[in-house]
Design a protein around this motif. Structure first.
Motif, short mmCIF file in Angstrom:
data_model
loop_
_atom_site.label_atom_id
_atom_site.label_comp_id
_atom_site.label_asym_id
_atom_site.label_seq_id
_atom_site.Cartn_x
_atom_site.Cartn_y
_atom_site.Cartn_z
N VAL A 99 44.28 55.16 -27.55
CA VAL A 99 43.03 55.84 -27.99
C VAL A 99 41.26 55.70 -27.25
N HIS A 100 41.50 54.26 -27.05
CA HIS A 100 40.12 53.82 -27.09
C HIS A 100 40.30 53.44 -25.16
N GLY A 101 41.02 53.09 -24.71
CA GLY A 101 40.33 52.57 -23.81
C GLY A 101 41.46 51.20 -22.90
N GLY A 103 41.65 48.17 -21.96
CA GLY A 103 40.89 47.19 -22.84
C GLY A 103 40.14 46.85 -23.79
N ALA A 104 40.39 47.80 -24.62
CA ALA A 104 40.00 48.30 -25.74
C ALA A 104 39.83 46.83 -26.59
N LEU A 105 41.05 46.28 -26.70
CA LEU A 105 40.76 44.62 -27.44
C LEU A 105 39.99 43.62 -27.58
N ALA A 106 39.74 43.88 -25.77
CA ALA A 106 39.42 42.86 -24.50
C ALA A 106 37.75 43.19 -25.28
N GLY A 107 37.23 43.89 -25.69
CA GLY A 107 36.51 44.00 -26.17
C GLY A 107 35.27 44.04 -24.93
N ASP A 108 35.36 44.51 -23.52
CA ASP A 108 35.08 45.58 -22.80
C ASP A 108 34.42 46.70 -22.53
N ALA A 109 34.12 47.21 -23.80
CA ALA A 109 33.93 48.55 -24.17
C ALA A 109 32.46 48.19 -24.75
N ARG A 110 32.29 47.08 -25.38
CA ARG A 110 30.86 46.69 -25.45
C ARG A 110 30.31 46.30 -24.42
#
Length: 186
Positions: A99-101, A103-110
């Motif tokens: 859904v979010h791409g 590494g979404a849980l790694a915090g890399d998207a912020r």
């Protein structure tokens, strides 16, 4: 406490900050401390890594750290405990990433911020620094060296210690590689 740090231990702290800056992280983590330890040459910790074969498997260590970040820092024990109650962490990670791409849980998207001042150390990184003092004192050493920082990293439960253990770097193995017999300060 920092007045007790040897030159190599100070290099680890500076190197950890540099790793955090290069990755544009908001703070310095225990992972950054490990990366800085892996960068050292000619020190007791680098000798320990060499004896255990960790130095030759740096890419594998980095992949293990990336995998742990992908699981939002959950350790293997955490994942197993969740599996015991019917929660499949791999499935959850896959669904979130679908859904979010990746590494979404790694915090890399912020979005990463540029800092003009010093990056703070996380609570877990501070715990490693504090534990290194206790380890040095327990061994009868008057200084805190890179070897004490490495022992503190492998002694503290978490993703970094898990990755090191997967590569044969448990507390006992690291202590044996760097000092010989356990409890001896060779």
């Amino acid at each position: 406490m920092f007045e007790r740090f040897s030159e190599s231990a100070r290099d680890v702290v500076k190197g950890a900050v540099a790793h955090a800056e290069r990755s544009r992280a908001d703070s310095v983590t225990e992972e950054h401390l490990l990366l800085a330890l892996l960068d050292l040459e000619g020190t007791r910790s680098s000798y320990g890594f060499s004896v255990l074969g960790v130095a030759d498997r740096r890419a594998s260590v980095l992949a293990g750290l990336a995998d742990a970040r992908r699981r939002a820092g959950l350790t293997k024990a955490d994942a197993e405990a969740l599996a015991d109650i019917g929660i499949d962490v791999t499935e959850i990670v896959s669904r979130v990433e679908a859904v979010h791409g990746e590494g979404a849980l790694a915090g890399d998207a912020r979005p990463k911020r540029w800092w003009s001042g010093r990056r703070p150390f996380t609570r877990t990184a501070k715990d490693v620094l504090e534990r290194s003092l206790r380890i040095a004192l327990g061994r009868g050493d008057r200084h805190i060296g890179d070897e004490h920082l490495l022992l503190a990293l492998v002694a503290r439960p978490g993703a970094v210690a898990d990755v090191l253990a997967e590569h044969g770097a448990t507390y006992a193995a690291v202590e044996q590689a760097m000092f010989g017999a356990p409890g001896r300060t060779a």
